[in-house]
Motif scaffolding. Structure first.
Motif, mmCIF file in Angstrom:
data_model
loop_
_atom_site.group_PDB
_atom_site.id
_atom_site.type_symbol
_atom_site.label_atom_id
_atom_site.label_comp_id
_atom_site.label_asym_id
_atom_site.label_seq_id
_atom_site.Cartn_x
_atom_site.Cartn_y
_atom_site.Cartn_z
ATOM 1 N N GLU A 278 4.260 13.134 34.545
ATOM 2 C CA GLU A 278 4.004 11.715 34.302
ATOM 3 C C GLU A 278 3.180 11.502 33.036
ATOM 4 N N VAL A 279 2.251 12.412 32.789
ATOM 5 C CA VAL A 279 1.475 12.329 31.549
ATOM 6 C C VAL A 279 2.402 12.467 30.349
ATOM 7 N N GLY A 280 3.319 13.443 30.431
ATOM 8 C CA GLY A 280 4.260 13.647 29.344
ATOM 9 C C GLY A 280 5.108 12.411 29.085
ATOM 10 N N LYS A 281 5.624 11.800 30.141
ATOM 11 C CA LYS A 281 6.435 10.589 29.987
ATOM 12 C C LYS A 281 5.643 9.467 29.314
ATOM 13 N N LYS A 282 4.413 9.277 29.775
ATOM 14 C CA LYS A 282 3.591 8.189 29.263
ATOM 15 C C LYS A 282 3.167 8.431 27.818
ATOM 16 N N ALA A 283 2.930 9.722 27.485
ATOM 17 C CA ALA A 283 2.509 10.072 26.126
ATOM 18 C C ALA A 283 3.690 10.221 25.174
ATOM 19 N N GLY A 284 4.899 10.290 25.733
ATOM 20 C CA GLY A 284 6.078 10.434 24.891
ATOM 21 C C GLY A 284 6.283 11.838 24.356
ATOM 22 N N LEU B 126 -6.934 19.496 31.712
ATOM 23 C CA LEU B 126 -6.767 18.126 31.241
ATOM 24 C C LEU B 126 -7.683 17.179 32.009
ATOM 25 N N CYS B 127 -7.734 17.346 33.328
ATOM 26 C CA CYS B 127 -8.604 16.496 34.148
ATOM 27 C C CYS B 127 -10.059 16.660 33.744
ATOM 28 N N ALA C 100 -3.253 10.142 30.154
ATOM 29 C CA ALA C 100 -3.902 10.645 31.371
ATOM 30 C C ALA C 100 -4.916 9.631 31.893
ATOM 31 N N ARG C 101 -5.676 9.036 30.995
ATOM 32 C CA ARG C 101 -6.670 8.042 31.420
ATOM 33 C C ARG C 101 -5.999 6.839 32.062
ATOM 34 N N ALA C 102 -4.883 6.397 31.496
ATOM 35 C CA ALA C 102 -4.158 5.256 32.056
ATOM 36 C C ALA C 102 -3.655 5.564 33.469
ATOM 37 N N LEU C 103 -3.174 6.778 33.679
ATOM 38 C CA LEU C 103 -2.692 7.160 35.015
ATOM 39 C C LEU C 103 -3.833 7.204 36.023
ATOM 40 N N VAL C 104 -4.979 7.749 35.611
ATOM 41 C CA VAL C 104 -6.127 7.814 36.512
ATOM 42 C C VAL C 104 -6.638 6.406 36.816
ATOM 43 N N ALA C 105 -6.614 5.540 35.815
ATOM 44 C CA ALA C 105 -7.060 4.161 36.025
ATOM 45 C C ALA C 105 -6.140 3.409 36.981
#
Length: 218
Positions: free
Chosen positions: A40-46, A62-63, A24-29
């Motif tokens: 998208e969080v799920g995809k990135k976190a696997g 989460l936010c 989530a932090r990576a997406l916000v960044a």
């Protein structure tokens, strides 16, 4: 017999939760809170999207957790500097320079934390951490006044003004469409630091235009 969670299971759950927050932090960044979509969080976190809801009841939850975590880390960095060695003016310069400097080096994440339009829950979190900023500045000002280093001021008002001036000044430069920070970031940081110092009764301080080389926003 009641089910007892083993250490191994607890560690696995903690790792998954940590992975979700990191994603989530990576997406916000990359794109601000607007880019934080659960799929998208799920995809990135696997992990499967449904799994996210075992750890966070909603996107808003989460936010909020992410906002608290990143902001708390930033507050910890500033509080450590404020309570460290050095005169009040030296510590004030370090806190100001670190706050602004870390923001310009992690500009998209900083913009999301400081200025991006958010829902009422995150607005409340933002207001809380703005007050925490002010408390850090107030402690330094109180030390300086007590030692005779700084002139007498209304500490509460002065600290609130300083805490509000930094994010307000950074909104434009940090905005995604802005190119103001593409060149001399030191100038932007220096202008903010020196303005805040004048508000505290300090004409100028050496090193105000330097950007602290600490790591960027966590």
């Amino acid at each position: 017999m009641a089910y007892r969670q083993t250490d191994k299971v607890a560690a696995r759950l903690a790792d998954t939760r940590r992975g979700i927050l990191n994603a989530a932090r990576a997406l916000v960044a990359e794109g601000g809170f607007a880019a934080l979509q659960m799929s998208e969080v799920g995809k990135k976190a696997g992990v499967a999207t449904g799994t996210l809801y075992r750890y966070f009841s909603s996107k808003e939850a989460l936010c909020r957790e992410l906002f608290r975590e990143v902001s708390s880390r930033e507050m910890s960095v500033l509080a450590d500097i404020a309570s460290g060695d050095g005169s009040a003016s030296e510590r004030l310069v370090k806190v100001l320079r670190t706050f602004a400097g870390r923001a310009v080096r992690a500009r998209r994440l900083a913009y999301a934390l400081l200025a991006e339009p958010v829902d009422v829950n995150l607005a409340e979190e933002r207001a809380f951490f703005r007050r925490t900023h002010a408390e850090i500045f107030a402690r330094i000002l109180e030390d300086g006044i007590e030692s005779g280093e700084l002139p007498e001021v209304d500490v509460r008002i002065a600290a609130a003004c300083i805490a509000g001036a930094i994010p307000t000044a950074l909104v434009g430069p940090l905005a995604p469409q802005s190119h103001e920070l593409d060149g001399d970031t030191g100038r932007v940081v220096g202008e903010i630091v020196n303005f805040c110092l004048r508000g505290a009764g300090i004409a100028h301080a050496a090193g105000a235009n330097d950007i602290d080389e600490r790591r960027t926003m966590a």
